[in-house]
Design a protein around this motif. Structure first.
Motif, PDB file in Angstrom:
ATOM      1  N   ILE A 169       0.860  -1.185   0.000  1.00  0.00           N
ATOM      2  CA  ILE A 169       0.000   0.000   0.000  1.00  0.00           C
ATOM      3  C   ILE A 169       0.897   1.235   0.000  1.00  0.00           C
ATOM      4  CG2 ILE A 169      -1.826   1.244   1.218  1.00  0.00           C
ATOM      5  CD1 ILE A 169      -2.894  -1.477   2.133  1.00  0.00           C
ATOM      6  N   VAL A 170       1.786   1.335   1.008  1.00  0.00           N
ATOM      7  CA  VAL A 170       2.798   2.395   0.975  1.00  0.00           C
ATOM      8  C   VAL A 170       3.978   1.802   0.187  1.00  0.00           C
ATOM      9  CG1 VAL A 170       4.320   3.878   2.337  1.00  0.00           C
ATOM     10  CG2 VAL A 170       2.063   3.237   3.246  1.00  0.00           C
ATOM     11  N   PRO A 171       4.378   2.420  -0.927  1.00  0.00           N
ATOM     12  CA  PRO A 171       5.453   1.816  -1.729  1.00  0.00           C
ATOM     13  C   PRO A 171       6.684   1.536  -0.869  1.00  0.00           C
ATOM     14  CG  PRO A 171       4.522   3.741  -2.824  1.00  0.00           C
ATOM     15  CD  PRO A 171       3.905   3.696  -1.463  1.00  0.00           C
ATOM     16  N   CYS A 172       7.323   0.416  -1.170  1.00  0.00           N
ATOM     17  CA  CYS A 172       8.429  -0.068  -0.332  1.00  0.00           C
ATOM     18  C   CYS A 172       9.492   1.006  -0.106  1.00  0.00           C
ATOM     19  CB  CYS A 172       9.029  -1.286  -1.042  1.00  0.00           C
ATOM     20  SG  CYS A 172      10.183  -2.192  -0.051  1.00  0.00           S
ATOM     21  N   TRP A 173       9.835   1.731  -1.164  1.00  0.00           N
ATOM     22  CA  TRP A 173      10.896   2.740  -1.040  1.00  0.00           C
ATOM     23  C   TRP A 173      10.423   3.998  -0.320  1.00  0.00           C
ATOM     24  CZ3 TRP A 173       9.421   0.603  -5.803  1.00  0.00           C
ATOM     25  CH2 TRP A 173       8.456   1.326  -6.524  1.00  0.00           C
ATOM     26  N   GLU A 174       9.124   4.185  -0.198  1.00  0.00           N
ATOM     27  CA  GLU A 174       8.591   5.329   0.551  1.00  0.00           C
ATOM     28  C   GLU A 174       8.335   4.969   2.014  1.00  0.00           C
ATOM     29  OE1 GLU A 174       8.125   8.461  -0.483  1.00  0.00           O
ATOM     30  OE2 GLU A 174       8.874   7.941  -2.489  1.00  0.00           O
ATOM     31  N   ALA A 175       7.983   3.721   2.267  1.00  0.00           N
ATOM     32  CA  ALA A 175       7.680   3.305   3.646  1.00  0.00           C
ATOM     33  C   ALA A 175       8.893   3.574   4.526  1.00  0.00           C
ATOM     34  CB  ALA A 175       7.320   1.829   3.675  1.00  0.00           C
ATOM     35  N   SER A 176      10.064   3.225   4.019  1.00  0.00           N
ATOM     36  CA  SER A 176      11.302   3.500   4.757  1.00  0.00           C
ATOM     37  C   SER A 176      12.467   3.478   3.780  1.00  0.00           C
ATOM     38  CB  SER A 176      11.513   2.435   5.831  1.00  0.00           C
ATOM     39  OG  SER A 176      12.836   2.542   6.315  1.00  0.00           O
ATOM     40  N   PRO A 177      13.458   4.365   3.998  1.00  0.00           N
ATOM     41  CA  PRO A 177      14.614   4.365   3.093  1.00  0.00           C
ATOM     42  C   PRO A 177      15.701   3.399   3.531  1.00  0.00           C
ATOM     43  CG  PRO A 177      14.738   6.237   4.575  1.00  0.00           C
ATOM     44  CD  PRO A 177      13.498   5.480   4.959  1.00  0.00           C
ATOM     45  N   LYS A 178      15.415   2.618   4.595  1.00  0.00           N
ATOM     46  CA  LYS A 178      16.482   1.737   5.098  1.00  0.00           C
ATOM     47  C   LYS A 178      15.920   0.434   5.673  1.00  0.00           C
ATOM     48  CE  LYS A 178      16.653   4.012   9.626  1.00  0.00           C
ATOM     49  NZ  LYS A 178      16.211   3.115  10.614  1.00  0.00           N
ATOM     50  N   LEU A 179      16.847  -0.474   5.971  1.00  0.00           N
ATOM     51  CA  LEU A 179      16.459  -1.743   6.596  1.00  0.00           C
ATOM     52  C   LEU A 179      15.934  -1.460   8.005  1.00  0.00           C
ATOM     53  CD1 LEU A 179      16.668  -4.889   6.262  1.00  0.00           C
ATOM     54  CD2 LEU A 179      18.845  -4.742   7.465  1.00  0.00           C
ATOM     55  N   GLU A 180      14.727  -1.947   8.282  1.00  0.00           N
ATOM     56  CA  GLU A 180      14.127  -1.703   9.601  1.00  0.00           C
ATOM     57  C   GLU A 180      14.425  -2.853  10.564  1.00  0.00           C
ATOM     58  OE1 GLU A 180      12.623   0.942  10.740  1.00  0.00           O
ATOM     59  OE2 GLU A 180      12.627   2.063   8.850  1.00  0.00           O
ATOM     60  N   LEU A 194      -0.179   6.314   5.549  1.00  0.00           N
ATOM     61  CA  LEU A 194      -1.238   5.479   4.983  1.00  0.00           C
ATOM     62  C   LEU A 194      -2.336   6.280   4.270  1.00  0.00           C
ATOM     63  CD1 LEU A 194      -1.352   2.454   4.890  1.00  0.00           C
ATOM     64  CD2 LEU A 194      -2.750   2.460   6.969  1.00  0.00           C
ATOM     65  N   SER A 195      -2.706   7.426   4.855  1.00  0.00           N
ATOM     66  CA  SER A 195      -3.853   8.142   4.267  1.00  0.00           C
ATOM     67  C   SER A 195      -3.552   8.607   2.841  1.00  0.00           C
ATOM     68  CB  SER A 195      -4.257   9.318   5.153  1.00  0.00           C
ATOM     69  OG  SER A 195      -3.167  10.202   5.216  1.00  0.00           O
ATOM     70  N   GLY A 196      -2.282   8.819   2.508  1.00  0.00           N
ATOM     71  CA  GLY A 196      -1.931   9.254   1.151  1.00  0.00           C
ATOM     72  C   GLY A 196      -2.004   8.131   0.123  1.00  0.00           C
ATOM     73  N   TYR A 197      -2.046   6.892   0.597  1.00  0.00           N
ATOM     74  CA  TYR A 197      -2.001   5.749  -0.332  1.00  0.00           C
ATOM     75  C   TYR A 197      -3.223   4.832  -0.258  1.00  0.00           C
ATOM     76  CZ  TYR A 197       2.896   7.073  -0.801  1.00  0.00           C
ATOM     77  OH  TYR A 197       4.047   7.765  -1.041  1.00  0.00           O
ATOM     78  N   LEU A 198      -3.828   4.777   0.919  1.00  0.00           N
ATOM     79  CA  LEU A 198      -4.962   3.844   1.077  1.00  0.00           C
ATOM     80  C   LEU A 198      -6.236   4.498   0.529  1.00  0.00           C
ATOM     81  CD1 LEU A 198      -5.961   1.121   2.002  1.00  0.00           C
ATOM     82  CD2 LEU A 198      -6.159   2.011   4.324  1.00  0.00           C
ATOM     83  N   THR A 199      -6.221   4.683  -0.794  1.00  0.00           N
ATOM     84  CA  THR A 199      -7.296   5.415  -1.463  1.00  0.00           C
ATOM     85  C   THR A 199      -8.037   4.456  -2.395  1.00  0.00           C
ATOM     86  OG1 THR A 199      -5.642   5.985  -3.117  1.00  0.00           O
ATOM     87  CG2 THR A 199      -6.077   7.630  -1.418  1.00  0.00           C
ATOM     88  N   GLU A 200      -9.214   4.847  -2.831  1.00  0.00           N
ATOM     89  CA  GLU A 200      -9.989   3.998  -3.755  1.00  0.00           C
ATOM     90  C   GLU A 200      -9.300   3.979  -5.126  1.00  0.00           C
ATOM     91  OE1 GLU A 200     -11.893   1.430  -5.096  1.00  0.00           O
ATOM     92  OE2 GLU A 200     -12.872   1.818  -3.187  1.00  0.00           O
ATOM     93  N   PHE A 201      -9.371   2.837  -5.810  1.00  0.00           N
ATOM     94  CA  PHE A 201      -8.793   2.724  -7.155  1.00  0.00           C
ATOM     95  C   PHE A 201      -9.788   3.253  -8.179  1.00  0.00           C
ATOM     96  CE2 PHE A 201      -7.048  -0.871  -4.787  1.00  0.00           C
ATOM     97  CZ  PHE A 201      -5.716  -0.895  -5.163  1.00  0.00           C
ATOM     98  N   PRO A 202      -9.326   4.033  -9.159  1.00  0.00           N
ATOM     99  CA  PRO A 202     -10.227   4.271 -10.290  1.00  0.00           C
ATOM    100  C   PRO A 202     -10.270   2.984 -11.124  1.00  0.00           C
ATOM    101  CG  PRO A 202      -8.098   5.307 -10.696  1.00  0.00           C
ATOM    102  CD  PRO A 202      -8.015   4.673  -9.324  1.00  0.00           C
ATOM    103  N   PRO A 203     -11.292   2.799 -11.955  1.00  0.00           N
ATOM    104  CA  PRO A 203     -11.324   1.563 -12.749  1.00  0.00           C
ATOM    105  C   PRO A 203     -10.392   1.645 -13.957  1.00  0.00           C
ATOM    106  CG  PRO A 203     -13.253   2.908 -13.200  1.00  0.00           C
ATOM    107  CD  PRO A 203     -12.474   3.644 -12.150  1.00  0.00           C
ATOM    108  N   VAL A 204      -9.771   0.511 -14.315  1.00  0.00           N
ATOM    109  CA  VAL A 204      -9.146   0.417 -15.638  1.00  0.00           C
ATOM    110  C   VAL A 204     -10.315   0.392 -16.613  1.00  0.00           C
ATOM    111  CG1 VAL A 204      -7.830  -1.088 -17.198  1.00  0.00           C
ATOM    112  CG2 VAL A 204      -7.113  -0.846 -14.813  1.00  0.00           C
ATOM    113  N   CYS A 205     -10.228   1.161 -17.692  1.00  0.00           N
ATOM    114  CA  CYS A 205     -11.420   1.325 -18.540  1.00  0.00           C
ATOM    115  C   CYS A 205     -11.198   0.738 -19.934  1.00  0.00           C
ATOM    116  CB  CYS A 205     -11.751   2.797 -18.647  1.00  0.00           C
ATOM    117  SG  CYS A 205     -10.400   3.711 -19.353  1.00  0.00           S
TER     118      CYS A 205
END
Ligand code: FO1
Length: 474
Positions: A169-180, A194-205
Motif C-alpha cells: 500500500i505504501v510503496p516499499c521505497w517510501e515506507a522507509s529508506p532503510k532496513l528496519e 497510509l492516508s496518502g495511499y490507502l485510497t480507492e482505485f479508479p477503474p481500468v477502462c
C-alpha cells in the motif's frame, strides 16, 4: 459483494485521465524520461501483480497510454523455472493469467504471453511494436529485480521504463529508506503515510486506442503441457485460482471468519484465517482492496479488523522492506550479529534427533504435530500460520547446522506452499531460525539466543491431538 466492486468500475476513461496519480508510487528506472514521438503503444510488463483491476501499475500504464493516445499492451514473460515452483504453482498462476487475458479482451487491451526470460523477449517486442514506454510492477526478490535490471539495460536507450509498487500500500521505497529492525520501527512510518495511499482505485477502462494487429490467441493447454517444471506436486482443490475466486475468498473471510480472526488466528483447529495469501502472492487480488473492504467491518469487529491490518499491512510490508534492503534475505549472513554469533557458538551442540531432507519432506519424524503440519502443507499447499513458526524452529533443532536448517525450511516452503517464493516466506523462515525482527532470548542448546518453541507450549495453546488426527494416514 463482488458485483458491487465490478459495477463501480464503470468504463469511462475520463475518470482515469483526470485521476491524480500519486507519483510516489512510481520510480523511473531509465535515463530516458520522455516518450519518443510517433510511438505505437505503452507496455505494462506484468510480473508480480497478475490482475487487471485494483492494480496501480496497470492504471499508471493506462494513464500514460491515454496521454500519448496510443494502445495499451500487457506482456507477461513466462519463465521456465522460478525458485522451487512446481506445476502446483504454475497451474495456479496460469489459470489466473487466463482471467487476466479475458479481462483485457473486454477492455480492448492486448495481452501477450511471451515465453522466456524478459531480457530475451521483451526488448525485441518493444522494438518490433514501436513501443514508447514500459511500466512494470515491483518485487524486492533478487531474481525479479535482476529481470528488471536486465530489461532496463537491453531496451533502446530512448524508451523510458518505470516501476510502480502495485503490491504494497505504501510503496516499499517510501515506507522507509532503510532496513528496519522490526514491526516496532516501521509501524508508525507506515501508519503516518497510509492516508496518502490507502485510497480507492479508479477503474481500468475500455481503452480507446487499439493496436493494428490483434495478438495471436494463446494455447494455454499446449503451453502448460510444455512446461518442464516438477509435476509430482500437483494442484490443490480448495483454492480456485484467479481474481474472481480471490475476491470470493475475501468475501467469505469478511462474512464468516473475520469475527474470529483476533481471538482464534493462532489456533490451527479453528477456521479463522483469511486464507488469502495464495491470491495475494500471485497478485490475483490486491492487499489494498482487501483492506478497503475489511475496514468496512470496523464497527462490527474492531479487534479483528485491527489484527488484520497489522498482519496484512505492517508485517507484510516489513517483509518487503527486509528483502529490498538486505541482499542476504535468505541466508544466515542476513541475520543480526547477536544471532549469528549465538548460532555459531551452538553449531556443534549435540542434536538428539537428526533428519535428512527426505525424512522431513515425507513428514517422518518422531513428532506427530510436526508431521501433521508438514502433511498439511504437502497436500493443501498452505500450512497454518502459527504452525509455520513451530515447524521451522524444529528444523533448526533436528538438522546438522543453522545453514542446513534454513536451506531446508526455504526449500520445503517454496516447493509446497502456494504462497512460497515470497518475501513473507523468507522472513518467516529467517524469523524462526535466525531471529530477524525478534530479540535475543534466554540462551539454550542449539538455539543459542533464538526464541525457542516446544510441543508442550503448543499443547497449552490448542488441542494438538485434534490437529494430528485430522492429518493421520494422509
Ligand atoms: N513472474 C513472472 O514474471 N514470470 C513467471 O514466469 C513467474 C513464475 C512464477 C512462478 C511461481 C511463483 O511463485 C511466482 C512466479 N512469478 C513469475 C511471480 C513473481 O516473480 C513473484 O511472485 C514475486 O517475485 C514474489 O515477490
Amino acid at each position: 459483494f463482488i458485483e458491487k466492486i465490478s459495477t463501480s468500475r464503470s468504463n469511462v476513461c475520463k475518470s482515469i485521465s483526470e485521476f491524480k496519480f500519486n507519483k510516489k508510487r512510481v520510480r523511473v528506472l531509465s535515463k530516458a524520461k520522455d516518450f519518443p514521438e510517433d510511438s505505437q503503444g505503452v507496455v505494462y510488463w506484468m510480473s508480480r501483480d497478475q490482475r487487471v483491476q485494483d492494480n496501480w501499475a496497470f492504471l499508471y500504464a493506462q494513464k500514460l497510454a491515454l496521454k500519448m493516445e496510443v494502445p495499451l499492451i500487457v506482456c507477461f514473460c513466462l519463465v521456465p523455472k522460478f525458485l522451487e515452483a512446481t506445476i502446483r504453482h504454475y497451474h495456479f498462476m496460469m489459470e489466473g493469467l487466463k482471467e487476466v487475458e479475458q479481462d483485457c479482451n473486454k477492455l480492448e487491451i492486448s495481452f501477450h504471453l511471451l515465453i522466456g526470460y524478459a531480457k530475451d523477449v521483451l526488448p525485441q517486442f518493444v522494438t518490433d511494436n514501436d513501443i514508447g514506454g514500459v511500466v512494470t510492477d515491483f518485487s524486492p526478490l533478487r531474481m525479479p529485480m535482476q529481470w528488471v535490471d536486465d530489461v532496463t539495460t537491453a531496451i533502446p536507450k530512448n524508451i523510458p521504463i518505470c516501476q510502480v509498487d502495485a503490491h504494497n500500500i505504501v510503496p516499499c521505497w517510501e515506507a522507509s529508506p532503510k532496513l528496519e529492525y522490526g514491526a516496532r520501527t516501521i509501524r508508525n512510518k507506515i501508519h503516518n503515510q497510509l492516508s496518502g495511499y490507502l485510497t480507492e482505485f479508479p477503474p481500468v477502462c475500455v481503452h480507446p486506442f487499439t493496436p493494428k494487429e490483434k495478438p495471436q490467441s494463446i494455447d494455454w493447454v499446449k503451453i502448460e503441457a510444455s512446461l518442464t517444471v516438477d509435476r509430482t506436486v500437483g494442484p490443490v482443490d480448495w483454492a480456485v485460482p484467479g481474481s474472481t475466486a480471490g475476491l470470493q475468498m475475501l468475501e467469505s473471510f469478511c462474512k464468516e471468519r473475520l469475527k474470529y480472526f483476533s481471538k482464534d488466528r493462532n489456533n490451527p483447529n479453528k477456521i479463522a484465517l483469511s486464507n488469502l495469501s495464495p491470491w495475494i502472492h500471485f497478485g490475483q487480488i490486491s492487499v489494498q482492496r482487501s483492506i478497503l473492504i475489511v475496514k468496512q467491518y470496523r464497527s462490527k469487529y474492531k479487534e479483528g479488523v485491527e489484527a488484520y491490518i497489522e498482519e496484512a499491512i505492517i508485517r507484510r510490508e516489513l517483509a518487503d522492506n527486509f528483502c529490498f534492503y538486505n541482499k542476504n534475505y535468505d541466508s544466515i549472513e542476513g541475520a543480526y550479529d547477536w544471532a549469528k554469533t549465538s548460532l555459531k557458538l551452538h553449531e556443534k551442540d549435540k542434536r538428539k534427533y537428526l533428519y535428512t531432507r527426505e525424512k522431513l519432506e515425507k513428514g517422518q519424524t518422531h513428532d506427530d504435530l510436526w508431521n501433521a503440519a508438514q502433511i498439511q502443507m504437502t497436500i493443501e499447499g498452505k500450512m497454518h500460520g502459527f504452525l509455520r513458526m513451530y515447524w521451522a524452529k524444529k528444523i533448526l533443532e533436528w538438522t546438522g547446522s543453522p545453514t542446513e536448517a534454513l536451506e531446508t525450511a526455504i526449500y520445503l516452503n517454496d516447493r509446497f506452499n502456494l504462497d512460497g517464493r515470497d518475501p513473507n516466506g523468507y522472513v518467516g523462515c529467517m524469523w524462526s531460525i535466525c531471529g530477524i525482527h525478534d530479540q535475543g532470548w534466554k540462551e539454550r542448546e542449539i538455539f543459542g539466543k533464538i526464541r525457542y518453541m516446544n510441543y508442550d507450549g503448543c499443547k497449552r495453546k490448542f488441542d494438538v491431538a485434534a490437529f494430528v488426527r485430522k492429518y493421520r494416514g494422509k
